[in-house]
Design an enzyme around this catalytic site. Structure first.
Site, short mmCIF file in Angstrom:
data_model
loop_
_atom_site.label_atom_id
_atom_site.label_comp_id
_atom_site.label_asym_id
_atom_site.label_seq_id
_atom_site.Cartn_x
_atom_site.Cartn_y
_atom_site.Cartn_z
N HIS A 21 42.57 41.35 43.14
CA HIS A 21 41.52 42.11 43.65
C HIS A 21 41.40 42.37 45.23
O HIS A 21 41.10 43.27 45.98
CB HIS A 21 39.85 41.50 43.43
CG HIS A 21 39.84 41.81 41.78
ND1 HIS A 21 39.42 40.80 41.06
CD2 HIS A 21 39.73 42.75 40.87
CE1 HIS A 21 39.25 41.06 39.84
NE2 HIS A 21 39.36 42.19 39.68
N LYS A 45 29.53 40.51 26.85
CA LYS A 45 29.44 39.25 25.90
C LYS A 45 30.37 38.23 26.49
O LYS A 45 29.79 37.16 26.56
CB LYS A 45 29.78 39.79 24.51
CG LYS A 45 28.67 39.62 23.43
CD LYS A 45 29.19 39.00 22.09
CE LYS A 45 28.80 40.19 21.19
NZ LYS A 45 29.71 40.39 20.16
N ARG A 94 47.59 48.61 37.66
CA ARG A 94 48.72 47.59 37.60
C ARG A 94 49.68 48.38 36.45
O ARG A 94 50.77 48.28 36.38
CB ARG A 94 48.07 46.45 36.92
CG ARG A 94 47.54 45.48 37.87
CD ARG A 94 46.59 44.38 37.17
NE ARG A 94 45.60 45.01 36.45
CZ ARG A 94 44.68 44.26 35.56
NH1 ARG A 94 44.42 43.04 35.85
NH2 ARG A 94 43.70 45.17 35.16
N SER A 132 41.86 38.82 35.43
CA SER A 132 40.65 37.84 35.25
C SER A 132 40.79 37.24 33.91
O SER A 132 40.57 36.03 33.72
CB SER A 132 39.41 38.73 35.57
OG SER A 132 39.14 39.29 36.99
P1 ADP Z 1 36.78 46.27 35.05
O1 ADP Z 1 36.04 45.39 34.09
O2 ADP Z 1 35.69 47.26 35.83
O3 ADP Z 1 38.06 46.81 34.82
P2 ADP Z 1 37.93 44.34 36.97
O4 ADP Z 1 37.42 43.33 37.80
O5 ADP Z 1 38.65 43.99 35.75
O6 ADP Z 1 36.68 45.15 36.34
O7 ADP Z 1 38.88 45.08 37.84
C1 ADP Z 1 38.42 45.94 39.03
C2 ADP Z 1 39.41 46.88 39.53
O8 ADP Z 1 40.36 46.00 39.88
C3 ADP Z 1 40.11 47.58 38.36
O9 ADP Z 1 40.40 48.90 38.90
C4 ADP Z 1 41.40 46.98 38.07
O10 ADP Z 1 42.44 47.84 37.65
C5 ADP Z 1 41.69 46.40 39.49
N1 ADP Z 1 42.41 45.12 39.40
C6 ADP Z 1 42.37 43.96 38.73
N2 ADP Z 1 43.32 43.30 38.90
C7 ADP Z 1 44.17 43.86 39.73
C8 ADP Z 1 45.49 43.35 40.41
N3 ADP Z 1 46.23 42.27 39.77
N4 ADP Z 1 46.12 44.17 41.14
C9 ADP Z 1 45.62 45.19 41.47
N5 ADP Z 1 44.56 45.86 40.97
C10 ADP Z 1 43.84 45.26 40.22
#
Ligand code: ADP
Length: 167
Positions: A21, A45, A94, A132
Site C-alpha cells: 500500500h 466479518k 497485483r 493484508s
Molecule cells: P480492499 O479490501 O478494498 O481491496 P485492500 O486494503 O486490500 O482493500 O487494498 C486496497 C488497494 O490496494 C487495492 O486496490 C489493492 O489492489 C491494492 N493493494 C493491496 N496490496 C497491494 C500491493 N502489494 N501492491 C499494490 N497494490 C496493492
C-alpha cells in the site's frame, strides 16, 4: 486555472496497511499533489483491526507528510468522493485476480457516477506478493511478516492476534 486532478482518493480496507500500500501512495504522490487514504469502515466479518486502529497506524506512518490525508468512509465510495469533491479513485493492481475484482468495482462506480475516474497503478515486482490477508495468516501461525509491514504495524497485529487467541 485549477488543476483538474490534483487530488486522488486511495480507498481500501488497509487491514493492516502494508509496504505494498505504502509503495502505491509514495509513487502516486509523483502524479498527484495530494492523496487521501480512505479507510472503508463498512463492517466486514474477518477484519482484524478496527477502523480506528487502522486510521491510527496510517496517521502515524504519514504524520510527516502533509500531502497525505488519512480519512475514513462508510457506505458507498462514490458518495464519499462526491462529498470530498474528488474525481479520481486510485487502486493498486497485483494479479489477474485483482483485475477481475477491480474492473467490476470500477465499472459499477462508473455507472453510479460517470464523472468519477478509477486509475490503476501496477504494483512493483518486489511488492507483488504482499497482501493484508497473507500477513494476517503468517502472523496467526507464529511467523513474522516483517518484510511486508512496518514495525508499528507488526507490533499492533501481533498484539491483536494474541488477544484473539486468548478469547
Ligand atoms: P480492499 O479490501 O478494498 O481491496 P485492500 O486494503 O486490500 O482493500 O487494498 C486496497 C488497494 O490496494 C487495492 O486496490 C489493492 O489492489 C491494492 N493493494 C493491496 N496490496 C497491494 C500491493 N502489494 N501492491 C499494490 N497494490 C496493492
Amino acid at each position: 486555472m485549477k488543476e483538474p486532478h490534483s487530488i486522488a482518493i486511495y480507498p481500501g480496507s488497509f487491514d493492516p496497511p502494508t509496504y505494498g500500500h505504502m509503495n502505491i501512495v509514495e509513487r502516486s504522490l509523483k502524479i498527484f499533489k495530494k492523496v487521501i487514504i480512505a479507510v472503508a469502515t463498512n463492517p466486514v466479518k474477518n477484519n482484524l483491526l478496527t477502523p480506528e486502529e487502522r486510521i491510527i497506524i496510517l496517521k502515524k506512518i504519514y504524520r510527516k507528510n502533509p500531502n497525505v490525508e488519512v480519512d475514513q468512509f462508510h457506505g458507498l465510495l462514490v458518495n464519499y468522493a462526491k462529498k470530498k469533491k474528488v474525481k479520481v479513485i486510485l487502486r493498486g493492481l497485483r494479479t489477474v485476480a485483482d483485475y477481475q475484482y477491480e474492473s467490476q468495482m470500477a465499472f459499477s462506480n462508473k455507472s453510479l457516477n460517470p464523472h468519477l475516474e478509477t486509475l490503476f497503478m501496477m504494483t512493483e515486482n518486489r511488492f507483488s506478493h504482499i497482501s493484508s490477508t497473507l500477513i494476517k495468516e503468517i502472523t496467526h501461525f507464529g511467523e513474522s511478516a516483517k518484510d511486508m509491514i512496518p514495525p508499528l504495524v507488526r507490533k499492533m497485529i501481533e498484539k491483536k492476534i494474541k488477544l484473539k487467541k486468548e478469547e
